[in-house]
Write a protein that holds these residues in place. Structure first.
Motif, mmCIF file in Angstrom:
data_model
loop_
_atom_site.group_PDB
_atom_site.id
_atom_site.type_symbol
_atom_site.label_atom_id
_atom_site.label_comp_id
_atom_site.label_asym_id
_atom_site.label_seq_id
_atom_site.Cartn_x
_atom_site.Cartn_y
_atom_site.Cartn_z
ATOM 1 N N TYR A 71 3.626 5.165 -6.201
ATOM 2 C CA TYR A 71 3.394 4.891 -7.624
ATOM 3 C C TYR A 71 2.380 5.852 -8.225
ATOM 4 N N GLN A 72 1.389 6.230 -7.454
ATOM 5 C CA GLN A 72 0.313 7.081 -7.961
ATOM 6 C C GLN A 72 0.673 8.564 -7.990
ATOM 7 N N ASP A 130 0.834 -1.209 0.000
ATOM 8 C CA ASP A 130 0.000 0.000 0.000
ATOM 9 C C ASP A 130 0.867 1.257 0.000
ATOM 10 N N PHE A 154 2.136 -3.205 -10.129
ATOM 11 C CA PHE A 154 1.109 -2.178 -10.306
ATOM 12 C C PHE A 154 0.761 -1.990 -11.783
ATOM 13 N N TYR A 210 2.272 1.735 -3.401
ATOM 14 C CA TYR A 210 1.247 2.140 -4.372
ATOM 15 C C TYR A 210 0.971 3.641 -4.272
#
Length: 320
Positions: free
Chosen positions: A232-233, A226, A253, A229
Motif C-alpha cells: 500500500y505504501q 503488514d 489502510f 501495508y
C-alpha cells in the motif's frame, strides 16, 4: 515427433486451498520430480503470504521453479511464462527427472501443455489504458459489451469481471483486425511436444470454502496485514493489487472500513476466485479429478494418484 518421443509432464491443478502444493511435493518425491509453478502471483518476489507461496519447509527439499523469480514491479505475461517454463521442462527431463507443473492459474497450464503458440501481436499500453478507463467510467459489463460486439464467442468464454482478459481480447481484436477467437484457433496448429497427464484436486464446495476461510485466518496470523501495508505504501508495487489479499485491505489502510470487514472481504473474494478456477478447469475433460473430504489421508491420495498414473501409462520414470 512420435508419441513415444514426447516428453512426459505431470500437472496438478485445482482451486486455491485444495492442497496442490502438498500433493506436488509428494508426487515429486515418489516420481523423481521437480516442480514448476503455474501461479501468476507466486512468481513475483516479495509477495509471499497473500499468494500462499510455499515455504522452504513446505517444499521439503524438492526443487521448485518459477517462484519468487520476477521483480515485483515487472510486467509478466502468459508469453513470458511460456518462455521460461518450456526450457525448464526440457532441462528437468535432461536430468532424468519428471517435470511436475503445479498451480491454479488455468491460463498458464492450458497454454503450456497443449503448446499454444502465442502470436507476436503488438501491444499498445495506451489502448489498454483506454479500455480500463472505459470500464472505470461505465462499468465492467459495458466494456464486456464492446467485446461481445466484436467477438461473441470470446465474450461468452470470458467473465465481465476478468478485466485483464477482456482488455487483452479487445486489444487483439483492435490491433489484428481478427477476432480473439480466431487468433486462439491459429495458436493451436503446432502439436504439443508433451505427453501430459493432469490431476485435478478439489473438495466438496462447502469443505473447500471452510478451508479457504481457515487459510485466510492463518495468513492474517502470519503477517498478511503488514505485508499488504508495505504494498500500500509503495506506488511501484501496483502489480500486487492483482492479488487477492492486498486490494481488499486498502479500505482499512484508508480508515474507511474495519479490519474485520476487510478480512471477510478477502475470504469472499477468495471463494469467488476458487469458483472461477473450478469453472475454468472443468472445461478440460482430460483432467483426472480427485474429490477429497475433510480428512487428511495422504496415503489414500497418493494411492489414487498412482492408479491414475499407472492407468494412463504416460509417466515413464521409475517409482522408488
Amino acid at each position: 515427433m512420435t508419441e513415444s518421443e514426447k516428453l512426459p509432464v505431470l500437472a496438478v491443478v485445482g482451486p486455491t486451498a485444495s492442497g496442490k502444493t502438498a500433493l506436488g511435493v509428494m508426487l515429486a518425491k515418489q516420481y523423481h520430480g521437480e516442480v514448476i509453478s503455474a501461479d501468476s502471483m507466486q512468481i513475483y518476489q516479495g509477495l509471499d503470504i497473500a499468494t500462499a507461496k510455499p515455504t522452504p519447509e513446505e517444499q521439503d527439499g524438492v526443487p521448485h521453479h518459477l517462484i519468487g523469480c520476477i521483480p515485483i514491479d515487472a510486467a509478466f505475461s502468459v508469453a513470458d511464462y511460456l518462455s521460461l517454463a518450456k526450457p525448464l521442462i526440457q532441462e528437468i527431463h535432461d536430468r532424468n527427472h519428471l517435470p511436475i507443473v503445479v498451480g491454479g492459474t488455468g491460463l498458464y497450464v492450458s497454454s503450456l501443455l497443449p503448446n499454444v503458440q502465442l502470436a507476436p501481436t503488438k501491444q499498445d499500453p495506451a489502448l489498454r489504458q483506454q479500455f480500463l478507463q472505459y470500464a472505470a467510467e461505465h462499468g465492467n459489463d459495458a466494456l464486456h459489451d464492446k467485446l461481445k460486439a466484436l467477438d461473441p464467442q470470446a465474450a461468452a468464454e470470458i467473465h465481465p469481471n476478468n478485466l485483464v482478459r477482456v482488455v487483452r481480447a479487445l486489444e487483439v481484436c483492435t490491433l489484428t483486425g481478427k477476432t480473439f477467437t480466431a487468433c486462439k484457433a491459429e495458436s493451436h496448429q503446432i502439436p504439443s511436444p508433451y505427453r501430459s497427464l493432469v490431476i485435478g484436486l478439489t473438495y466438496e464446495r462447502s469443505v473447500l470454502y471452510d478451508r479457504i476461510n481457515e487459510r485466510v485466518d492463518q495468513m492474517v496470523a502470519q503477517g498478511l496485514v503488514d505485508e499488504a501495508y508495505a504494498v500500500y505504501q509503495n506506488e511501484a508495487l501496483r502489480t500486487a493489487y492483482h492479488a487477492i489479499g492486498y486490494k481488499e485491505l486498502i479500505p482499512y489502510f484508508d480508515g474507511v472500513m474495519s479490519l474485520e470487514a476487510c478480512i471477510d472481504k478477502i475470504k469472499q473474494e477468495t471463494r469467488r476466485y476458487a469458483k472461477r478456477q473450478l469453472t475454468w478447469f472443468r472445461k478440460n475433460n482430460q483432467i483426472q479429478w480427485i474429490i477429497l473430504d475433510r480428512f487428511d489421508k495422504k496415503q489414500k491420495i497418493m494411492e489414487k494418484c498412482q492408479k491414475i498414473i499407472a492407468k494412463s501409462g504416460e509417466m515413464c520414470y521409475n517409482i522408488d
